[in-house]
Scaffold this motif. Structure first.
Motif, mmCIF file in Angstrom:
data_model
loop_
_atom_site.group_PDB
_atom_site.id
_atom_site.type_symbol
_atom_site.label_atom_id
_atom_site.label_comp_id
_atom_site.label_asym_id
_atom_site.label_seq_id
_atom_site.Cartn_x
_atom_site.Cartn_y
_atom_site.Cartn_z
ATOM 1 N N PHE A 25 -39.713 20.059 106.218
ATOM 2 C CA PHE A 25 -38.296 21.207 107.295
ATOM 3 C C PHE A 25 -37.739 21.891 106.201
ATOM 4 C CE2 PHE A 25 -39.433 16.955 109.490
ATOM 5 C CZ PHE A 25 -40.043 17.515 110.093
ATOM 6 N N GLY A 26 -37.829 22.033 104.721
ATOM 7 C CA GLY A 26 -37.476 23.320 104.276
ATOM 8 C C GLY A 26 -36.387 22.483 103.680
ATOM 9 N N ILE A 27 -35.788 20.859 103.357
ATOM 10 C CA ILE A 27 -34.817 20.378 103.239
ATOM 11 C C ILE A 27 -35.212 20.190 101.530
ATOM 12 C CG2 ILE A 27 -33.170 19.055 103.375
ATOM 13 C CD1 ILE A 27 -34.163 18.430 106.845
ATOM 14 N N PRO A 72 -31.008 23.065 112.904
ATOM 15 C CA PRO A 72 -31.830 22.353 111.571
ATOM 16 C C PRO A 72 -32.433 23.319 111.255
ATOM 17 C CG PRO A 72 -32.935 23.096 114.295
ATOM 18 C CD PRO A 72 -31.642 23.105 114.350
ATOM 19 N N PRO A 73 -33.222 23.745 109.952
ATOM 20 C CA PRO A 73 -33.083 24.456 108.630
ATOM 21 C C PRO A 73 -34.260 25.851 109.664
ATOM 22 C CG PRO A 73 -33.776 22.661 108.114
ATOM 23 C CD PRO A 73 -33.230 22.267 109.172
ATOM 24 N N PRO A 74 -34.589 27.017 108.748
ATOM 25 C CA PRO A 74 -34.961 27.803 109.813
ATOM 26 C C PRO A 74 -37.095 27.411 109.926
ATOM 27 C CG PRO A 74 -33.949 28.933 108.130
ATOM 28 C CD PRO A 74 -33.892 27.988 108.025
ATOM 29 N N ALA A 75 -37.492 26.227 108.610
ATOM 30 C CA ALA A 75 -38.768 26.179 107.912
ATOM 31 C C ALA A 75 -38.715 24.972 109.429
ATOM 32 C CB ALA A 75 -38.534 25.077 107.116
ATOM 33 N N ALA A 76 -38.151 23.919 110.143
ATOM 34 C CA ALA A 76 -38.008 22.927 111.093
ATOM 35 C C ALA A 76 -37.927 23.728 112.740
ATOM 36 C CB ALA A 76 -36.697 21.702 110.845
ATOM 37 N N ARG A 98 -43.140 12.436 123.638
ATOM 38 C CA ARG A 98 -41.515 13.151 123.753
ATOM 39 C C ARG A 98 -41.632 13.841 122.593
ATOM 40 N NH1 ARG A 98 -37.244 8.419 124.564
ATOM 41 N NH2 ARG A 98 -37.621 7.312 122.850
ATOM 42 N N LEU A 99 -42.017 14.019 121.939
ATOM 43 C CA LEU A 99 -42.402 14.759 120.195
ATOM 44 C C LEU A 99 -42.211 16.070 120.197
ATOM 45 C CD1 LEU A 99 -41.218 14.233 117.050
ATOM 46 C CD2 LEU A 99 -44.099 13.901 116.977
ATOM 47 N N LYS A 100 -41.506 17.274 120.728
ATOM 48 C CA LYS A 100 -41.559 18.244 120.567
ATOM 49 C C LYS A 100 -41.305 18.894 119.440
ATOM 50 C CE LYS A 100 -42.222 17.224 125.305
ATOM 51 N NZ LYS A 100 -43.348 17.526 125.150
ATOM 52 N N SER A 101 -40.492 18.698 117.983
ATOM 53 C CA SER A 101 -39.967 18.962 117.110
ATOM 54 C C SER A 101 -39.666 18.056 116.606
ATOM 55 C CB SER A 101 -39.448 20.199 117.377
ATOM 56 O OG SER A 101 -38.123 20.329 117.788
ATOM 57 N N GLY A 102 -39.272 17.906 115.121
ATOM 58 C CA GLY A 102 -38.925 17.053 114.278
ATOM 59 C C GLY A 102 -39.683 16.083 113.001
ATOM 60 N N PHE A 103 -39.585 14.916 113.263
ATOM 61 C CA PHE A 103 -40.056 13.979 112.573
ATOM 62 C C PHE A 103 -40.272 12.484 113.109
ATOM 63 C CE2 PHE A 103 -39.509 10.190 109.002
ATOM 64 C CZ PHE A 103 -40.737 10.171 108.779
ATOM 65 N N LEU A 104 -41.480 11.925 112.871
ATOM 66 C CA LEU A 104 -41.804 10.629 113.466
ATOM 67 C C LEU A 104 -42.087 9.770 112.828
ATOM 68 C CD1 LEU A 104 -42.558 7.891 115.681
ATOM 69 C CD2 LEU A 104 -44.131 9.629 116.347
ATOM 70 N N PHE A 105 -41.813 8.555 112.235
ATOM 71 C CA PHE A 105 -43.008 7.787 111.545
ATOM 72 C C PHE A 105 -43.003 6.059 112.469
ATOM 73 C CE2 PHE A 105 -42.908 3.755 109.573
ATOM 74 C CZ PHE A 105 -43.919 3.589 108.042
ATOM 75 N N GLU A 116 -28.602 14.843 109.092
ATOM 76 C CA GLU A 116 -27.634 15.396 108.298
ATOM 77 C C GLU A 116 -27.587 17.097 108.717
ATOM 78 O OE1 GLU A 116 -26.298 12.141 105.670
ATOM 79 O OE2 GLU A 116 -26.531 14.317 104.836
ATOM 80 N N ASN A 117 -29.573 17.569 108.760
ATOM 81 C CA ASN A 117 -29.919 18.911 108.363
ATOM 82 C C ASN A 117 -30.224 18.636 109.984
ATOM 83 O OD1 ASN A 117 -30.130 20.365 105.024
ATOM 84 N ND2 ASN A 117 -30.305 18.005 105.378
ATOM 85 N N GLY A 118 -29.746 18.704 111.224
ATOM 86 C CA GLY A 118 -30.281 18.536 112.273
ATOM 87 C C GLY A 118 -31.622 19.146 112.298
ATOM 88 N N VAL A 119 -32.428 17.787 111.536
ATOM 89 C CA VAL A 119 -33.214 17.622 112.116
ATOM 90 C C VAL A 119 -33.719 16.166 112.888
ATOM 91 C CG1 VAL A 119 -36.127 17.280 111.686
ATOM 92 C CG2 VAL A 119 -34.778 18.896 110.577
ATOM 93 N N HIS A 120 -34.207 16.193 113.874
ATOM 94 C CA HIS A 120 -34.226 15.058 114.918
ATOM 95 C C HIS A 120 -34.682 13.821 114.010
ATOM 96 C CE1 HIS A 120 -32.644 12.194 117.359
ATOM 97 N NE2 HIS A 120 -33.807 11.480 117.916
#
Lengths: 673, 279
Positions: free
Chosen positions: A656-658, A43-47, A397-404, A171-175
């Motif tokens: 996420f800096g993308i 993931p990018p550093p911002a993520a 279970r969301l430790k990092s990343g995106f949830l909708f 694609e940018n490593g953010v789950h």
């Protein structure tokens, strides 16, 4: 031949080779998996360690939100409104959920994703179809007796185009986890965890068809849409009936598959025992059952399973048993619901059965009087409880990343209960007093959800609460096709059958220059595009479009003296992108209190031009986009400029800096911070 | 033999299976099923070895192999090929005869295994929050009313619907809701006497007995492990409608017996070299 001679011949070398081959294959697979895993982009550093959560509250209205928070309650919404210093979010044109959520998903206007209305049409045949997904049968089959065996695969495909922003995240490593977003059935192929939302059908292929078993002969079964009334003889101690399942395409004529059940009644104690295949239920009048798995046998060894809830409304004096639409079984999904495919099963293992239907609250049952307000509220409550459990699990279970995470009750609840709170609505007096604050209750419940999520947010995390559109009353219905007939733009084959035939069947195309189908769409009967077009593309058509626009903006409702139309938009002017050719020629935006009639949406042209809306479906949003903006709130300050749905995907990517892909039209709502 | 004897035998076997499955209690149901199937394959292989004519079976297999080679080598000589095919058919029939007789010895242990694995893999325990129907079947002549029968439940279970009675079916039922996982005993008092029925709730592999019934030796021997109901009472059976376990084998949707037999066969074939068994 001396057979014993060969007894010592044992094929050990070949067996060894086979074992070696298997071992090598396994080793290669393991190595490949390891390599692929190692190749997953970091993931990018911002993520790093960052969480972004978007809560999608369908139809939450900024005006009502202001009004309700002014009562002094709803602490989470108040905190978010103060923190973000924002409220309104521009919706889509037209402001219909499939269109609006497709804008949200892709960051593009409808010309980019190809969804322009709930209903589209095939211009060659003037045949309507649902705009977001399409089922297709096996192309090649062979008949054996009464059986029809497929030689190729049938299936269902997503018609919404454009790349979902969560795929850019992946694609940018953010789950990413995306739960029940509309306009995503079947779910777009993705490495993210996604669950399809509005648009997900029941096993019968509809948006939800209930079945109602009764001995009440006063019910007019012909008048009921969205479900089926089955008359039963409940005079004895038991009765047998069947749940209607999917069409059995393995049989000639594709009759509906059925799952029989038996109801045993104990009138002394007011209870009934329902036996469905291997399962048993015991209900008293007023009880909802748990989910029950039902199996529909299509042919020997081939079956599909669904899940239903039984609701024993009454045993005496009349027998009334409601069976919910047959939801796709999350434990054994007959149609694709999730990515990865095992996600629905994972949730089933944790929570048991839960509804998978896109619109689980049965608005049709309430509209036709099968449900009382209380019944509807109870069904909605059962659904909300399921969704809350899943939300809590995904949050945990969301430790990092995106949830909708999506909630539909705000949309359907406002559709069904607007008239209970609005004194000006023709239905106001007929709604029970205890439901005057029903919509307020929904907003309060969603405030609880927002508050629950806010507690999970760290300082660097971002929460966005948004809706796809707002709401407005639906007092009067406008028959747009009737207006076209009265003004010489449409000709009917048989004037005596006005309003009887759906889907433009009664239209004389040789004398028709324009026709309406769907909630906001108006098409010109164009030569070369429509099957029997009469208007030449080019100047002639442009002139007609201008004429129609001018005339519609001057329509007057004789009962109110008001113009029902707030704006008329020319498709090729307001949309851009690869699918503009499929756009309606005109999009009609209705003013507050007005909407296209149900008959218009289905391509009918009844006698009357306007009529009072006397249905419980009394609030709406298929109007002019300026009338029903949605909301956007955040735990971060939002830049003070006008934002719309297309900005949300760019915002999430930006968090996420993308960089958003080139075709994304929106920009981050935090830009200018 | 009496129902009590049948129940005693059932208890002995149940203890053996409980011990065999004990190490796998914290794992996915498929782990225990795989292990028990593998052990069953080994045990049945040994039974086969002891009860079959191993020498004769080896001889027949050699002959069949030889005939197959004959077909391969003399494939241009139709006469030899047809003779060899006839020979293979005959030898196969003889082979079947020698293989079938040990099945008489294998069938009883297989039946015992199936009886004792069904409570673990055939049903899933109830889940907290789930409702289930507990129904009691009474003799046709027993005209029981709500006043004659009473269901009492321990903490962790709740009765949340009125009594249901279908006189023509001789059935009385209640609806239970599980509030917490556990192994419970509910009491049903019928005309002064109290009957107990086990209710199991929780996740993972747990022994589940769907029916407690009245009956003789075989009924008690093949039952789910609960004592038989009194023979002189009005109650024929007490049943709980547990759901079928569909994911016994690592989430694959199939009846547990299918992977059991497949794994048993694989285990048997895999171990035949080690145990020097001719199959």
């Amino acid at each position: 031949m001396p057979t014993r001679f060969f007894s010592s011949v044992i094929r050990k070398p070949q067996a060894m080779k086979a074992v070696s081959r298997s071992f090598l294959s396994a080793l290669l697979c393991a190595a490949l998996l390891f390599t692929l895993n190692s190749c997953r982009k970091a993931p990018p550093p911002a993520a790093e360690g960052k969480k972004v959560i978007v809560l999608g509250f369908d139809g939450l209205d900024p005006g009502l939100l202001l009004r309700f928070t002014a009562r002094g309650e709803m602490p989470a919404f108040r905190e978010l409104m103060e923190g973000s210093a924002a409220l309104e979010l521009g919706t889509s044109l037209p402001p219909q959920s499939p269109v609006a959520w497709a804008n949200f998903i892709t960051g593009m206007n409808p010309g980019g994703h190809g969804v322009f209305d709930f209903i589209h049409r095939k211009p060659g045949e003037y045949v309507p179809y649902l705009s977001t997904s399409e089922a297709y049968p096996a192309e090649r089959t062979v008949s054996v007796g009464r059986w029809v065996l497929p030689l190729s695969r049938g299936g269902v495909r997503l018609l919404r185009k454009g790349k979902a922003f969560w795929n850019v995240l992946e694609e940018n490593g953010v789950h990413a986890t995306v739960f029940r977003v509309p306009s995503n059935f079947p779910p777009e192929e993705s490495g993210a965890r996604t669950f399809s939302g509005m648009g997900t059908p029941d096993l019968r292929g509809t948006y939800g068809s209930f079945t109602y078993y009764t001995d009440d002969a006063s019910i007019d079964a012909q008048e009921i849409t969205g479900g089926e009334v089955v008359f039963v003889n409940a005079a004895g101690g038991s009765l047998e009936a069947a749940i209607t399942g999917p069409q059995n395409t393995f049989l000639k004529g594709s009759p509906a598959a059925e799952a029989p059940f038996t109801v045993y009644m104990d009138r002394d104690h007011g209870t009934a025992k329902i036996v469905v295949q291997d399962d048993e239920l015991l209900l008293k009048a007023g009880d909802w059952s748990r989910w029950v798995r039902v199996e529909f046998e299509l042919m020997p060894f081939v079956e599909v399973t669904g899940i239903v809830r039984f609701y024993l409304q009454e045993m005496e004096p009349k027998f009334r048993l409601y069976v919910s639409p047959v939801s796709i079984n999350p434990a054994d999904a007959a149609l694709p619901l999730t990515t990865p495919p095992g996600y629905s099963k994972e949730l089933y293992r944790r929570f048991g059965f839960f509804t998978t239907l896109g619109m689980p609250e049965d608005t049709k049952a309430l509209d036709h009087g099968i449900f009382s307000e209380k019944d509807y509220d109870r069904q909605s409550g059962l659904y909300i409880a399921e969704m809350r459990k899943i939300l809590d699990f995904e949050l945990s279970r969301l430790k990092s990343g995106f949830l909708f995470f999506y909630f539909s009750e705000s949309d359907l609840g406002q559709h069904m209960f607007w008239s209970a709170m609005d004194e000006n609505h023709p239905m106001f007096e007929r709604r029970p007093d205890e439901y005057r604050d029903y919509i307020y209750g929904i907003y309060r419940a969603l405030d609880g959800v927002a508050g629950r999520v806010l507690k999970c947010m760290d300082d660097e995390d971002t929460l966005i609460v948004m809706s796809d559109h707002g709401f407005t009353p639906f007092y009067r219905a406008f028959n747009l096709n009737t207006w076209l007939v009265e003004n010489g733009y449409m000709k009917l084959l048989d004037e005596s059958r006005r309003g009887e035939d759906e889907f433009l069947v009664n239209v004389d195309w040789s004398g028709t220059r324009a026709y309406a189908l769907g909630f906001n769409a108006l098409y010109v009967n164009t030569i070369g595009r429509e099957g029997r077009g009469i208007v030449m593309d080019g100047e002639g058509k442009d002139r007609l479009v201008k004429e129609l626009r001018y005339a519609l903006l001057r329509v007057v409702d004789p009962a109110t003296g008001r113009n029902p139309v707030a704006g008329v938009y020319v498709g090729k002017e307001v949309y851009r992108g690869p699918y503009v050719e499929d756009a309606p020629d005109l999009v009609v935006g209705y003013d507050i209190g007005y909407r296209a009639s149900w008959e218009t949406a289905l391509g009918q042209a009844p006698e009357e031009l306007f009529y009072d809306n006397e249905q419980r479906w009394s609030g709406d949003h298929c109007v002019d986009p300026n009338v029903v903006p949605g909301i956007v709130l955040s735990n971060r300050r939002i830049a003070a400029e006008r934002h719309d749905l297309r900005d949300i995907s760019a915002t999430v990517l930006g968090e996420f800096g993308i960089e958003p892909p080139e075709n994304v039209e929106g920009t981050s709502i935090f830009r200018g911070d | 033999m009496s129902a009590q004897a049948g129940f005693l035998l059932n208890e002995i076997f149940a203890a053996v299976f409980a011990a065999a499955l004990y190490p796998f209690r914290g794992f996915h149901p498929g782990a225990g099923l795989t292990a028990v199937s593998a052990l069953s394959g080994a045990a049945l292989l040994l039974v086969f070895k002891k009860t079959s004519n191993q020498g004769r079976i080896a001889e027949i297999r050699d002959r069949i192999r030889g005939l197959l080679l004959e077909i391969r080598i003399f494939r241009h000589d139709l006469g030899v090929v047809f003779r060899a095919q006839r020979g293979i058919l005959l030898q196969t029939l003889v082979y079947m005869r020698y293989s079938l007789s040990p099945l008489a010895f294998i069938a009883p242990p297989v039946a015992v295994i199936l009886i004792h694995l069904t409570p673990y893999y055939g049903y899933r325990p109830l889940m907290p929050g789930e409702t289930a129907v507990i129904s009691m079947k009474v003799d046709a002549g027993a005209a029981l009313t709500a006043a004659d029968v009473k269901l009492t439940v321990p903490d962790g279970l709740r009765v949340d619907a009125p009594f249901f009675r279908a006189s023509d079916m001789g059935e009385i039922a209640w609806r239970l809701t599980v509030e917490a996982p556990g192994r419970y005993e509910v009491g049903i008092s019928v005309g002064g006497a109290v009957l107990a029925k086990e209710v199991v709730a929780g996740a993972g592999v747990m022994k589940v007995s769907p029916v407690r019934r009245r009956g003789g030796f075989w009924s008690a021997f093949a039952g789910g492990g609960e004592p038989p109901l009194p023979p002189d009472g009005p109650v024929e059976s007490v049943r709980i409608a547990y759901g079928a376990r569909e994911d016994a084998f690592f989430g694959w949707k199939m009846h547990w017996v299918v992977p059991f037999f497949l794994l048993t066969l694989i285990s048997g074939f895999g171990l035949r070299g080690l145990f020097r068994v001719e199959i």
